[in-house]
Design a protein around this motif. Structure first.
Motif, PDB file in Angstrom:
ATOM      1  N   PRO A 146       0.830  -1.219   0.000  1.00 54.79           N
ATOM      2  CA  PRO A 146       0.000   0.000   0.000  1.00 54.79           C
ATOM      3  C   PRO A 146       0.858   1.261   0.000  1.00 54.79           C
ATOM      4  N   GLY A 147       0.475   2.229  -0.819  1.00 53.81           N
ATOM      5  CA  GLY A 147       1.204   3.488  -0.888  1.00 53.81           C
ATOM      6  C   GLY A 147       2.350   3.517  -1.873  1.00 53.81           C
ATOM      7  N   ILE A 148       2.669   2.355  -2.445  1.00 54.15           N
ATOM      8  CA  ILE A 148       3.760   2.281  -3.424  1.00 54.15           C
ATOM      9  C   ILE A 148       3.175   2.286  -4.828  1.00 54.15           C
ATOM     10  N   GLN A 149       3.646   3.181  -5.646  1.00 56.77           N
ATOM     11  CA  GLN A 149       3.161   3.309  -7.017  1.00 56.77           C
ATOM     12  C   GLN A 149       4.191   2.785  -8.007  1.00 56.77           C
ATOM     13  N   LEU A 150       3.699   2.356  -9.146  1.00 60.71           N
ATOM     14  CA  LEU A 150       4.557   1.889 -10.235  1.00 60.71           C
ATOM     15  C   LEU A 150       4.148   2.638 -11.493  1.00 60.71           C
ATOM     16  N   VAL A 151       5.090   3.375 -12.053  1.00 60.94           N
ATOM     17  CA  VAL A 151       4.833   4.148 -13.265  1.00 60.94           C
ATOM     18  C   VAL A 151       5.689   3.580 -14.385  1.00 60.94           C
ATOM     19  N   THR A 152       5.052   3.168 -15.449  1.00 62.33           N
ATOM     20  CA  THR A 152       5.783   2.532 -16.539  1.00 62.33           C
ATOM     21  C   THR A 152       5.391   3.164 -17.876  1.00 62.33           C
ATOM     22  N   ARG A 153       6.345   3.166 -18.788  1.00 61.19           N
ATOM     23  CA  ARG A 153       6.135   3.763 -20.100  1.00 61.19           C
ATOM     24  C   ARG A 153       6.902   2.934 -21.120  1.00 61.19           C
ATOM     25  N   SER A 154       6.391   2.828 -22.340  1.00 60.41           N
ATOM     26  CA  SER A 154       6.990   1.948 -23.334  1.00 60.41           C
ATOM     27  C   SER A 154       7.009   2.596 -24.705  1.00 60.41           C
ATOM     28  N   ALA A 155       7.829   2.043 -25.574  1.00 58.98           N
ATOM     29  CA  ALA A 155       7.871   2.494 -26.968  1.00 58.98           C
ATOM     30  C   ALA A 155       8.522   1.402 -27.811  1.00 58.98           C
ATOM     31  N   PHE A 156       8.374   1.543 -29.107  1.00 63.12           N
ATOM     32  CA  PHE A 156       8.953   0.594 -30.057  1.00 63.12           C
ATOM     33  C   PHE A 156      10.134   1.231 -30.781  1.00 63.12           C
ATOM     34  N   VAL A 187      -0.513  -2.729 -34.569  1.00 62.24           N
ATOM     35  CA  VAL A 187       0.108  -2.355 -35.841  1.00 62.24           C
ATOM     36  C   VAL A 187       1.626  -2.204 -35.772  1.00 62.24           C
ATOM     37  N   HIS A 188       2.218  -2.444 -34.611  1.00 61.91           N
ATOM     38  CA  HIS A 188       3.653  -2.178 -34.456  1.00 61.91           C
ATOM     39  C   HIS A 188       4.469  -3.401 -34.877  1.00 61.91           C
ATOM     40  N   ARG A 189       4.251  -3.820 -36.086  1.00 62.34           N
ATOM     41  CA  ARG A 189       4.771  -5.108 -36.555  1.00 62.34           C
ATOM     42  C   ARG A 189       6.244  -5.076 -36.934  1.00 62.34           C
ATOM     43  N   GLN A 190       6.732  -3.937 -37.385  1.00 61.81           N
ATOM     44  CA  GLN A 190       8.085  -3.897 -37.929  1.00 61.81           C
ATOM     45  C   GLN A 190       9.136  -3.506 -36.897  1.00 61.81           C
ATOM     46  N   ALA A 191       8.734  -3.317 -35.668  1.00 57.01           N
ATOM     47  CA  ALA A 191       9.703  -2.969 -34.626  1.00 57.01           C
ATOM     48  C   ALA A 191      10.629  -4.145 -34.340  1.00 57.01           C
ATOM     49  N   GLU A 192      11.904  -3.820 -34.122  1.00 62.26           N
ATOM     50  CA  GLU A 192      12.852  -4.851 -33.683  1.00 62.26           C
ATOM     51  C   GLU A 192      12.828  -5.005 -32.171  1.00 62.26           C
ATOM     52  N   LEU A 193      12.588  -3.896 -31.478  1.00 65.67           N
ATOM     53  CA  LEU A 193      12.634  -3.893 -30.026  1.00 65.67           C
ATOM     54  C   LEU A 193      11.425  -3.176 -29.458  1.00 65.67           C
ATOM     55  N   MET A 194      11.041  -3.586 -28.249  1.00 61.82           N
ATOM     56  CA  MET A 194      10.102  -2.835 -27.439  1.00 61.82           C
ATOM     57  C   MET A 194      10.773  -2.646 -26.088  1.00 61.82           C
ATOM     58  N   PHE A 195      10.819  -1.396 -25.600  1.00 54.76           N
ATOM     59  CA  PHE A 195      11.486  -1.189 -24.319  1.00 54.76           C
ATOM     60  C   PHE A 195      10.571  -0.470 -23.349  1.00 54.76           C
ATOM     61  N   VAL A 196      10.886  -0.642 -22.070  1.00 55.58           N
ATOM     62  CA  VAL A 196      10.048  -0.142 -20.991  1.00 55.58           C
ATOM     63  C   VAL A 196      10.926   0.540 -19.950  1.00 55.58           C
ATOM     64  N   GLY A 206       5.308   4.904 -31.241  1.00 60.07           N
ATOM     65  CA  GLY A 206       4.238   4.115 -30.667  1.00 60.07           C
ATOM     66  C   GLY A 206       4.362   3.888 -29.176  1.00 60.07           C
ATOM     67  N   ALA A 207       3.529   2.998 -28.693  1.00 64.85           N
ATOM     68  CA  ALA A 207       3.562   2.564 -27.300  1.00 64.85           C
ATOM     69  C   ALA A 207       2.872   1.222 -27.224  1.00 64.85           C
ATOM     70  N   TYR A 208       3.327   0.399 -26.281  1.00 71.08           N
ATOM     71  CA  TYR A 208       2.722  -0.907 -26.050  1.00 71.08           C
ATOM     72  C   TYR A 208       1.770  -0.767 -24.871  1.00 71.08           C
ATOM     73  N   ALA A 209       0.471  -0.938 -25.125  1.00 66.76           N
ATOM     74  CA  ALA A 209      -0.539  -0.615 -24.113  1.00 66.76           C
ATOM     75  C   ALA A 209      -0.379  -1.427 -22.839  1.00 66.76           C
ATOM     76  N   ASN A 210       0.164  -2.622 -22.925  1.00 63.14           N
ATOM     77  CA  ASN A 210       0.307  -3.457 -21.730  1.00 63.14           C
ATOM     78  C   ASN A 210       1.394  -2.959 -20.795  1.00 63.14           C
ATOM     79  N   PHE A 211       2.244  -2.058 -21.246  1.00 63.88           N
ATOM     80  CA  PHE A 211       3.247  -1.427 -20.388  1.00 63.88           C
ATOM     81  C   PHE A 211       3.115   0.087 -20.517  1.00 63.88           C
TER      82      PHE A 211
END
Length: 446
Positions: free
Chosen positions: A304-314, A359-368, A398-403
């Motif tokens: 409780p009280g601990i937050q997790l903020v995450t962001r992603s891109a291809f 639609v992010h099919r041609q990405a080589e990497l996804m990072f978070v 772009g962004a990966y919605a799951n992260f």
């Protein structure tokens, strides 16, 4: 019983949890967010889901849908509305042994799926966490340990059963309601509640799984060498690079290259993994043959009280060197965020860009990037994180919605490019014109 519930109870055979009830404290929250909904409904049948949807719509109440409840923005709960918790709809059934077709309830988790399929020597390309829900992960992607060989989780869906905003049950496949089927695969929970998925599973063996660890001082060379190799590595090999973990030393933390080789042949696995081992000074190597189900890890529930903020891109091929250079510099800086880089490509890139709403099919990497801590620490770290993303912006897309913790209009635009969004909006208009299903990276009916 409140008067509002009098209209629900005759048609609803599941559990109804209200404030003050014995289970309310745990039922009111999702894994990463607290809430205070007026009602938490746990349906036991598709008919119960229909009744719950109609109840929320008729009462004009905010509706949240919860599968595993791991969504970073906290979509699985709300304040003052209705939560439909699908956890009782968690069956996993092999419905066609010859075609390896598996029917999975919308409330199942990937741990339940892996355990149920193991005796059949079957698996589905999924995520990498046991407690993550099948629905939430699949509707927006599904990047896990079989992604380079078998594609995203959503690439293996062949049919869905959906309860739409008017409480009707709709089935969708490539042939039946094909535009809804296109939208469901990548468009998140915008179009209804998926009560069942039919997946095409595949025969599986044990897999080689573990991590190879290198010193932090070798981060830049290991990271670039790793990405260069994954470009041509066997598709049986999927890998993630983790570094700057504050719980392992932050900038001094070793770089961990996690690998899964999808096969049980020792010689082929060594041939695939050895080029990674040669990237630098190996501090630890615990790669071993394991059942595929054992590659899935337990999910984290913050205190409780601990937050997790995450962001992603291809990252597309041409931008890989510059992005990895920036990330290596960030990883070596004072108090860096947690950084994870995932290899994709392979089977993902062979699906046409317009075949699904992912639609992010041609990405080589996804990072978070992720930061974790109490709110004051998160607020203090945010300007630094914003500066990091400012330097990355010209080189990523772009962004990966799951992260993705945020759900602003800019975030939605990153997940769904304009042409995709317009097509999704047309489907939304057909199946959810009043935007009942707004608890997601929301596509508005147009």
């Amino acid at each position: 019983m409140s008067s509002a519930l009098e209209t629900l109870r005759p048609d609803f055979g599941g559990d109804i949890i209200e404030p003050g009830g014995a289970e309310y404290e745990s039922a009111s929250r999702s894994v990463l967010a607290s809430g205070s909904p007026a009602y938490v409904l746990r349906p036991r049948s598709v008919g119960d889901v229909q009744a719950g949807v109609r109840f929320a719509a008729d009462a004009g109440l905010l509706l949240s849908v919860r599968g595993g409840g791991h969504g970073f923005p906290g979509f699985g709960t709300n304040d003052g509305g209705v939560v439909i918790d699908l956890s009782k709809l968690a069956t996993v059934e092999v419905v066609d042994k010859e075609r390896h077709l598996v029917r999975i309830g919308g409330g199942a988790t990937w741990g339940q799926v892996a355990t149920a399929l193991a005796p059949h020597n079957l698996a589905i390309s999924s995520g990498d966490t046991k407690s993550v829900g099948v629905g939430g992960l699949t509707l927006t992607g599904g990047i896990g340990w079989k992604v380079r060989k078998y594609g995203l989780a959503l690439d293996n869906v062949v049919a869905v059963e959906v309860v739409t905003a008017n409480g009707e049950v709709v089935h969708a496949t490539e042939e039946e309601n094909p535009e809804l089927f296109w939208a469901i695969r990548g468009g998140g929970g915008n179009f209804g509640i998926v009560t069942a998925f039919d997946f095409a599973a595949h025969p599986t063996t044990d897999v080689f799984y573990g991590k190879v660890t290198f010193p932090a001082a070798e981060l830049a060379t290991v990271l670039q060498g790793w990405a260069d190799y994954l470009r041509t590595a066997p598709e049986e090999l999927t890998s993630i690079a983790d570094f700057a973990n504050p719980f392992a030393g932050g900038r001094e933390a070793p770089i961990e290259i996690h690998v899964t080789y999808d096969g049980d042949d020792l010689e082929l696995a060594a041939k695939a993994i050895d080029p990674i081992r040669r990237l630098g000074t190996v501090l630890e190597d615990d790669v071993a043959l394991k059942p595929y189900a054992d590659t899935l890890v337990d999910g984290m529930t913050p205190p409780p009280g601990i937050q997790l903020v995450t962001r992603s891109a291809f990252v597309d091929k041409d931008s890989v060197p510059e992005v990895l250079r920036i990330l290596a510099e960030v990883g070596a800086s004072e108090r860096p965020p947690i950084i994870a880089v995932r290899s994709v490509g392979g089977a993902v890139s062979r699906v046409p860009d317009d075949a699904t709403a992912y639609v992010h099919r041609q990405a080589e990497l996804m990072f978070v990037t992720s930061i974790i801590g109490p709110k004051p620490a998160i607020d203090a770290a945010q300007p630094v994180l914003d500066a990091i993303w400012g330097s990355l912006a010209p080189h990523v897309n772009g962004a990966y919605a799951n992260f993705l913790t945020a759900d602003t209009a800019e975030d939605v635009a990153a997940v769904y490019p304009a042409e995709t969004y317009q097509r999704l909006a047309a489907v939304k208009r057909q199946y959810d014109p009043a935007n009942l299903f707004a608890g997601n990276h929301n596509v508005r009916p147009q």
